[in-house]
Design a protein around this motif. Structure first.
Motif, short mmCIF file in Angstrom:
data_model
loop_
_atom_site.label_atom_id
_atom_site.label_comp_id
_atom_site.label_asym_id
_atom_site.label_seq_id
_atom_site.Cartn_x
_atom_site.Cartn_y
_atom_site.Cartn_z
N ASP A 15 26.72 -34.51 26.28
CA ASP A 15 25.56 -33.66 26.54
C ASP A 15 24.60 -33.55 25.37
O ASP A 15 23.52 -32.97 25.51
CB ASP A 15 26.02 -32.25 26.94
N VAL A 16 24.98 -34.09 24.20
CA VAL A 16 24.11 -33.97 23.02
C VAL A 16 23.72 -35.31 22.41
O VAL A 16 22.81 -35.37 21.59
CB VAL A 16 24.77 -33.08 21.94
N ALA A 17 24.41 -36.39 22.81
CA ALA A 17 24.18 -37.69 22.18
C ALA A 17 22.82 -38.28 22.50
O ALA A 17 22.31 -39.12 21.75
CB ALA A 17 25.28 -38.67 22.58
N GLY A 18 22.22 -37.85 23.61
CA GLY A 18 20.93 -38.42 23.98
C GLY A 18 19.74 -37.67 23.42
O GLY A 18 18.58 -38.01 23.74
N ARG A 19 19.95 -36.68 22.58
CA ARG A 19 18.84 -35.91 22.02
C ARG A 19 18.65 -36.24 20.53
O ARG A 19 19.55 -36.74 19.86
CB ARG A 19 19.12 -34.41 22.13
N ASP A 20 17.47 -35.96 20.04
CA ASP A 20 17.18 -36.10 18.61
C ASP A 20 17.36 -34.75 17.93
O ASP A 20 17.02 -33.71 18.49
CB ASP A 20 15.76 -36.60 18.38
N TRP A 21 17.89 -34.78 16.69
CA TRP A 21 18.22 -33.55 15.96
C TRP A 21 17.59 -33.58 14.58
O TRP A 21 17.64 -34.60 13.89
CB TRP A 21 19.73 -33.38 15.84
N ASP A 22 17.04 -32.46 14.18
CA ASP A 22 16.53 -32.35 12.80
C ASP A 22 17.67 -32.12 11.82
O ASP A 22 17.58 -32.52 10.66
CB ASP A 22 15.54 -31.18 12.71
N GLU A 23 18.74 -31.48 12.30
CA GLU A 23 19.87 -31.17 11.43
C GLU A 23 21.14 -31.13 12.26
O GLU A 23 21.17 -30.57 13.37
CB GLU A 23 19.66 -29.82 10.74
N ASN B 67 39.03 -32.52 10.76
CA ASN B 67 39.62 -33.67 11.43
C ASN B 67 38.70 -34.87 11.26
O ASN B 67 37.61 -34.92 11.84
CB ASN B 67 39.81 -33.35 12.92
N PRO B 68 39.10 -35.88 10.49
CA PRO B 68 38.20 -37.01 10.25
C PRO B 68 37.85 -37.79 11.50
O PRO B 68 36.76 -38.37 11.59
CB PRO B 68 38.98 -37.87 9.25
N PHE B 69 38.74 -37.80 12.50
CA PHE B 69 38.42 -38.48 13.75
C PHE B 69 37.27 -37.80 14.48
O PHE B 69 36.41 -38.45 15.07
CB PHE B 69 39.66 -38.55 14.65
N HIS B 70 37.28 -36.46 14.44
CA HIS B 70 36.19 -35.72 15.08
C HIS B 70 34.86 -36.04 14.40
O HIS B 70 33.84 -36.22 15.08
CB HIS B 70 36.46 -34.23 15.02
N VAL B 71 34.86 -36.09 13.08
CA VAL B 71 33.63 -36.36 12.35
C VAL B 71 33.17 -37.80 12.60
O VAL B 71 31.98 -38.07 12.84
CB VAL B 71 33.82 -36.09 10.85
N ARG B 72 34.11 -38.73 12.58
CA ARG B 72 33.76 -40.14 12.83
C ARG B 72 33.19 -40.33 14.22
O ARG B 72 32.17 -41.02 14.40
CB ARG B 72 35.02 -41.01 12.67
N ASP B 73 33.84 -39.72 15.22
CA ASP B 73 33.36 -39.88 16.60
C ASP B 73 31.98 -39.26 16.78
O ASP B 73 31.14 -39.80 17.53
CB ASP B 73 34.35 -39.24 17.58
N ALA B 74 31.74 -38.14 16.10
CA ALA B 74 30.41 -37.53 16.16
C ALA B 74 29.37 -38.46 15.54
O ALA B 74 28.27 -38.63 16.08
CB ALA B 74 30.42 -36.18 15.45
N ALA B 75 29.72 -39.06 14.41
CA ALA B 75 28.79 -39.99 13.75
C ALA B 75 28.49 -41.18 14.65
O ALA B 75 27.33 -41.63 14.75
CB ALA B 75 29.37 -40.45 12.42
N ASP B 76 29.50 -41.68 15.34
CA ASP B 76 29.29 -42.81 16.25
C ASP B 76 28.39 -42.41 17.42
O ASP B 76 27.47 -43.14 17.82
CB ASP B 76 30.63 -43.32 16.78
N ALA B 77 28.66 -41.22 17.99
CA ALA B 77 27.91 -40.79 19.17
C ALA B 77 26.46 -40.44 18.85
O ALA B 77 25.56 -40.63 19.68
CB ALA B 77 28.60 -39.58 19.80
N LEU B 78 26.23 -39.94 17.64
CA LEU B 78 24.90 -39.46 17.27
C LEU B 78 24.13 -40.45 16.40
O LEU B 78 23.09 -40.09 15.84
CB LEU B 78 25.02 -38.13 16.52
N THR C 159 12.15 -27.01 15.57
CA THR C 159 13.29 -27.56 14.85
C THR C 159 14.54 -27.49 15.73
O THR C 159 14.84 -26.45 16.30
CB THR C 159 13.54 -26.77 13.55
N ARG C 160 15.25 -28.62 15.82
CA ARG C 160 16.42 -28.69 16.69
C ARG C 160 17.68 -28.89 15.86
O ARG C 160 17.78 -29.85 15.09
CB ARG C 160 16.25 -29.83 17.70
N ILE C 161 18.63 -27.97 16.01
CA ILE C 161 19.83 -27.94 15.19
C ILE C 161 21.06 -28.12 16.07
O ILE C 161 21.18 -27.46 17.11
CB ILE C 161 19.95 -26.60 14.43
N LEU C 162 21.97 -28.97 15.63
CA LEU C 162 23.25 -29.16 16.32
C LEU C 162 24.37 -28.76 15.36
O LEU C 162 24.47 -29.30 14.25
CB LEU C 162 23.43 -30.61 16.73
#
Length: 330
Positions: free
Chosen positions: A57-65, A72-83, A2-5
């Motif tokens: 360093d994390v956008a190219g991996r698959d995550w279970d969770e 910060n909504p910008f941080h959450v939005r950018d993470a959603a875009d990258a992942l 199981t891979r967690i970010l």
């Protein structure tokens, strides 16, 4: 495996979530600025979430969770875009502060929330959390939105909940100042919350829950803290109007009486936790949490300077004024 970010995952709550996943045998990665150490066994990716390459360093991996606690909504939005497309499930830790009013007791997750924060608006924690919730939907196909109340427990960096047990312990046989209020206290133990965040991810829970404990009358909570601390001195209960007139604030911060709220907010500390309990959330007795916090406060020093509450010298000054005015009938 199981891979967690965990995003912003080295703080008070995030580190507990990370440790629980490690204990389950998961492979855990945290993205954070590196100001604090990650738990043993956690891969720490040092990055500023405001930077364009924060997720390189994390956008190219698959995550279970994926777990995100950012306000910060910008941080959450950018993470959603990258992942995008990389996570099977995500858990976003929001807040009950998102609700638009505090008039209705026992309000549930269907209560109206404040408008989402937009770029250019003045800073507003509640509206930012709403915008972050909306952005978090893009983190995965299934998303748990967890809205905690006041998070409390050992190591609390806010100094709010622990003020009362610490003050009674420090006062000993001395007098303690307490506000006159009809308010309630409703909290969630940090370890109960961490357990739920992990279990929500493990079973891919999809939904919104208020992660809150049971409401307790403020005066009953204060009496509990006093009993556990072994305080034997007097307690002076003072009207809110007098405290406000003498510069004592509500809820948190310097020169405040923590957890105290105006009487015109009857719904603030009475949110429904029915959905949280139905989803497997745990609420330990407030006696247990208060006792754990008192032990922690004693280790840290019950007379230490605090980020929230009255300093003892301020409290004694106020007590002298109150006793003087009471004696002269002012």
């Amino acid at each position: 495996m199981t891979r967690i970010l965990i995003l912003s995952g080295t703080g008070w709550l995030g580190s507990r979530v990370a440790q629980r996943w490690i204990d389950r045998g998961a492979e855990v990665t945290s993205v954070a600025r590196g100001r604090r150490a990650a738990p043993d066994g956690v891969e720490l990716v040092v990055a500023d979430r405001a930077a364009p390459d924060a997720y390189r360093d994390v956008a190219g991996r698959d995550w279970d969770e994926v777990v995100d606690v950012s306000s910060n909504p910008f941080h959450v939005r950018d993470a959603a875009d990258a992942l995008a497309g990389r996570a099977a499930h995500a858990t976003y830790v929001s807040s009950v502060s998102v609700y638009a009013d505090a008039d209705e007791e026992d309000a549930d997750e269907t209560a109206e929330v404040v408008p989402a924060w937009n770029e250019g608006d003045e800073d507003d924690y509640a509206r930012a959390k709403v915008a972050a919730e909306q952005a978090a939907v893009g983190l995965a196909a299934r998303v748990a939105v967890v809205r905690p109340g006041l998070i409390v427990g050992p190591g609390d960096p806010t100094d709010r909940f622990g003020y009362w047990a610490a003050r009674f312990a420090a006062a000993g046989e001395g007098t303690v100042l307490v506000p006159e209020t009809r308010g309630r206290v409703q909290v969630i133990d940090v370890d109960d919350l961490a357990d739920f965040v992990v279990s929500a991810g493990a079973r891919a829970f999809d939904g919104v829950v208020n992660a809150v404990g049971e409401p307790h009358p403020f005066d009953e909570f204060v009496a509990l803290a006093r009993r556990l601390a072994g305080h034997t001195g007097q307690v002076h209960t003072v009207p809110a109007e007098w405290l406000e007139r003498h510069g004592v604030g509500y809820w948190m911060g310097p020169r405040s009486l923590p957890l105290w709220l105006p009487d015109d907010m009857p719904g603030f500390a009475t949110r429904s936790n029915a959905a949280y309990l139905a989803a497997g959330g745990r609420v330990r007795p407030i006696e247990d949490t208060t006792a754990r916090v008192l032990d922690d406060e004693r280790r840290r020093g019950v007379s230490r300077a605090r980020g929230s509450g009255l300093e003892r010298s301020e409290e004694l000054d106020l007590l002298r004024v109150w006793e003087g005015e009471t004696a002269t009938g002012v």
